[in-house]
Design an enzyme around this catalytic site. Structure first.
Site, PDB file in Angstrom:
ATOM      1  N   ARG A  38     -21.089   4.277  -3.367  1.00 12.65           N
ATOM      2  CA  ARG A  38     -19.720   4.078  -3.863  1.00 12.65           C
ATOM      3  C   ARG A  38     -19.717   3.568  -5.300  1.00 12.65           C
ATOM      4  O   ARG A  38     -18.763   3.756  -6.036  1.00 12.65           O
ATOM      5  CB  ARG A  38     -18.979   3.067  -2.988  1.00 12.65           C
ATOM      6  CG  ARG A  38     -18.792   3.524  -1.560  1.00 12.65           C
ATOM      7  CD  ARG A  38     -18.076   2.440  -0.783  1.00 12.65           C
ATOM      8  NE  ARG A  38     -18.036   2.730   0.651  1.00 12.65           N
ATOM      9  CZ  ARG A  38     -17.234   2.109   1.504  1.00 12.65           C
ATOM     10  NH1 ARG A  38     -16.420   1.169   1.052  1.00 12.65           N
ATOM     11  NH2 ARG A  38     -17.248   2.403   2.778  1.00 12.65           N
ATOM     12  N   GLU A  68     -11.484  11.530   1.450  1.00 12.97           N
ATOM     13  CA  GLU A  68     -10.569  10.412   1.274  1.00 12.97           C
ATOM     14  C   GLU A  68     -10.664   9.834  -0.130  1.00 12.97           C
ATOM     15  O   GLU A  68     -11.693   9.915  -0.786  1.00 12.97           O
ATOM     16  CB  GLU A  68     -10.883   9.296   2.297  1.00 12.97           C
ATOM     17  CG  GLU A  68      -9.766   8.257   2.349  1.00 12.97           C
ATOM     18  CD  GLU A  68     -10.066   7.010   3.177  1.00 12.97           C
ATOM     19  OE1 GLU A  68      -9.114   6.414   3.694  1.00 12.97           O
ATOM     20  OE2 GLU A  68     -11.237   6.625   3.294  1.00 12.97           O
TER      21      GLU A  68
HETATM   22  C1  8ZB Z   1     -11.750  -0.358   4.111  1.00  8.63           C
HETATM   23  C2  8ZB Z   1     -12.353  -0.018   5.416  1.00  8.63           C
HETATM   24  C3  8ZB Z   1     -12.921  -1.176   6.152  1.00  8.63           C
HETATM   25  C4  8ZB Z   1     -13.228  -0.825   7.575  1.00  8.63           C
HETATM   26  C5  8ZB Z   1     -15.225  -0.262   8.577  1.00  8.63           C
HETATM   27  C6  8ZB Z   1     -15.153  -1.768   8.559  1.00  8.63           C
HETATM   28  C7  8ZB Z   1     -13.676  -1.976   8.418  1.00  8.63           C
HETATM   29  C8  8ZB Z   1     -17.102   0.206   6.958  1.00  8.63           C
HETATM   30  C9  8ZB Z   1     -18.482   1.237   8.260  1.00  8.63           C
HETATM   31  C10 8ZB Z   1     -17.374   0.896   9.023  1.00  8.63           C
HETATM   32  C11 8ZB Z   1     -18.276   1.832  10.883  1.00  8.63           C
HETATM   33  C12 8ZB Z   1     -19.532   1.924   8.899  1.00  8.63           C
HETATM   34  N1  8ZB Z   1     -16.524   0.257   8.186  1.00  8.63           N
HETATM   35  N2  8ZB Z   1     -18.289   0.809   6.999  1.00  8.63           N
HETATM   36  N3  8ZB Z   1     -17.258   1.185  10.321  1.00  8.63           N
HETATM   37  N4  8ZB Z   1     -19.405   2.208  10.222  1.00  8.63           N
HETATM   38  N5  8ZB Z   1     -20.650   2.290   8.235  1.00  8.63           N
HETATM   39  O1  8ZB Z   1     -14.277   0.115   7.610  1.00  8.63           O
HETATM   40  O2  8ZB Z   1     -15.692  -2.317   9.733  1.00  8.63           O
HETATM   41  O3  8ZB Z   1     -13.067  -1.826   9.682  1.00  8.63           O
END
Ligand code: 8ZB
Length: 484
Positions: free
Chosen positions: A100, A171
């Protein structure tokens, strides 16, 4: 400022493309014409756009998780698990934080370390490092459409590689992947980076390959008033369509009050269509995405399931086209695949139970819709004024002026002058307006609602109320009431 909302010139695109594809070795495997042919060889059932359109026509809500790990085989295994055991309608590939930030060398170290220790040492899938053919392996082994989800101000190379790799949804946006994610990237710069991404998608569209684009609706996910996120969503929709994007999914992050959430998701596509039409665009299809609560979660898994279910209910009753699902591990970090799948199944149970139900229009729901429409139009009309009719220029100036102001954002290009707070029913209102271009009537509505809560709680509305609201859901409530 040489920024404009006009379609990018082919020469400018080609010039940047040279540069972008040379940012990392895997960029050289991108061959656009070959990628178009590859997409055309895939079944329609793997295309995001077609499935979204089908869901919209049937009036159903799809469920999609987030997920990503460092290594290809493990990532594929994870996504297959979420497809089979989680019953996911759409799949993601969540990209790691190094990628990112365009730090591909460090992402490579993360891949190497993950191989050594036998578990993921990255918080997502480093798609740039893995390259085009690795992405295609994912797409070929999964049944449902797959989207790239990340948080990248300059996502040009990532887009080139993943779209050539067969992903059919992407996205992000020049505002929504900058303001909540970066401290020091100017909006002018990130809008230009994202015009490239949108133009690339437009080029696929012109070749007959449909790619869905989804700006990131929830922004900071922390008590963002619906009109502020709607303002940004509509701007990013306009910017995308201006570059040739056709399939647009606009997002909103759950606030927690059912009527406000339903009003928000219902008004969003209508407002977007209104401004797109007004600006002369006709060739687009808008769907919606509802994000289950993006703020702090309870640690207790049983309570987390409650939050997840409430989000699922609001998404279903608002008739969102899809819902992005949280897991019972949300308070702890990245979920195990089992916890992730459990969040999806919980969500699907609610979606199925509510799919034939709808909320009747009531005076209260109509009022919430009216407030969101008027506030969003106030923000967008001022933005267009500031840009002298150009939405891209307007966006930069609107942030400078505080006409758009996202609460709790890290970016120094965001004013940070507004303060949100919940009213006594948990709807998100505005306590400090900063420079939001709201009429006196609108401001009076917010003041009155927050004052009513102050009276209920026997305290003056203040910053303490805001703090209490930020932690409330994590502590098992919606409104951050003082202990009594
Ligand atoms: C802005 C987004 C945050 C959300 C989830 C976080 C939070 C981020 C991963 C993921 C599963 C990943 N999140 N990276 N969920 N696998 N590699 O995005 O927990 O809910």
């Amino acid at each position: 400022m040489d920024l404009t909302n006009r379609m990018m010139e082919p020469e400018e695109f080609a010039r940047q493309r040279q540069e972008v594809l040379n940012q990392w070795a895997t960029g050289r495997d991108v061959d656009f014409e070959e990628a178009v042919a590859y997409h055309k060889s895939l079944p329609r059932s793997k295309n995001f756009t077609y499935k979204l359109a089908e869901g919209k026509a049937r009036g159903i809500t799809f469920a999609q998780p987030r997920a990503g790990v460092a290594l290809l085989n493990e990532h594929l295994e994870l996504l297959r698990f979420l497809e089979e055991e989680g019953e996911a309608d759409f799949l993601p590939t969540t990209i790691d934080s190094y990628t990112r930030q365009n730090r591909y060398a460090e992402a490579q170290t993360g891949i190497d370390e993950s191989r050594l220790v036998g578990r993921s040492m990255l918080n997502g899938f480093p798609a740039v490092n893995h390259g085009v053919s690795a992405c295609r392996r994912l797409i070929e082994h999964l049944k449902v459409p797959v989207q790239v989800r990340h948080g990248t101000p300059d996502a040009r190379l990532l887009a080139e590689i993943t779209l050539a790799g067969g992903f059919t949804a992407y996205e992000g946006g020049g505002i929504s992947y900058n303001i909540p994610y970066a401290k020091d990237v100017s909006i002018e710069k990130s809008i230009k980076y994202w015009q490239y991404v949108d133009r690339l998608v437009g080029m696929y569209e012109e070749k007959g390959v449909s790619i869905n684009r989804e700006p990131f609706g929830p922004l900071t996910g922390t008590l963002v008033p619906p009109s502020v996120s709607h303002g940004v969503a509509v701007i990013e929709g306009v910017l995308a369509v201006a570059q040739g994007v056709r399939s647009l999914t606009l997002g909103y992050g759950q606030c927690g009050n059912l009527l406000q959430d339903v009003a928000a998701i219902r008004t969003l596509p209508l407002l977007a269509a209104e401004y797109l039409n007004k600006l002369g665009y006709a060739d687009f299809d808008i769907t919606t995405v509802f994000h289950q609560w993006m703020g702090g979660f309870p640690q207790d898994e049983a309570k987390a399931y409650g939050v997840i279910s409430w989000g699922a209910a609001a998404a279903a009753l608002g008739k969102a086209t899809k819902v992005i699902v949280k897991s019972p591990h949300e308070a702890l970090g990245i979920p195990t695949k089992e916890a992730n799948a459990a969040g999806i199944r919980t969500t699907k149970q609610i979606l199925n139970m509510l799919k034939d139900q709808s909320l009747p229009m009531t005076e209260e729901l109509a009022l919430e819709e009216k407030m969101i429409r008027e506030e969003t139009r106030a923000i967008l009309d001022r933005t267009l004024d500031l840009g002298e009719g150009d939405m891209a220029v307007g966006a930069v100036r609107a942030f400078q002026a505080g006409v758009i102001d996202v609460p709790f954002a890290p970016s120094r290009y965001n004013g940070g002058r507004i303060l949100p707070a919940r009213d006594s029913q948990g709807a998100v209102r505005v306590l400090e307006f900063g420079n939001l271009p709201f009429s006196e009537e609108i401001k009076e509505f917010h003041r009155e609602r927050i004052a009513r809560r102050g009276r209920d709680e026997g305290r003056e509305p203040s910053f303490q109320m805001v703090i209490d609201d930020i932690y409330a859901i994590g502590k098992g409530m919606l409104v951050g009431r003082p202990r009594s």
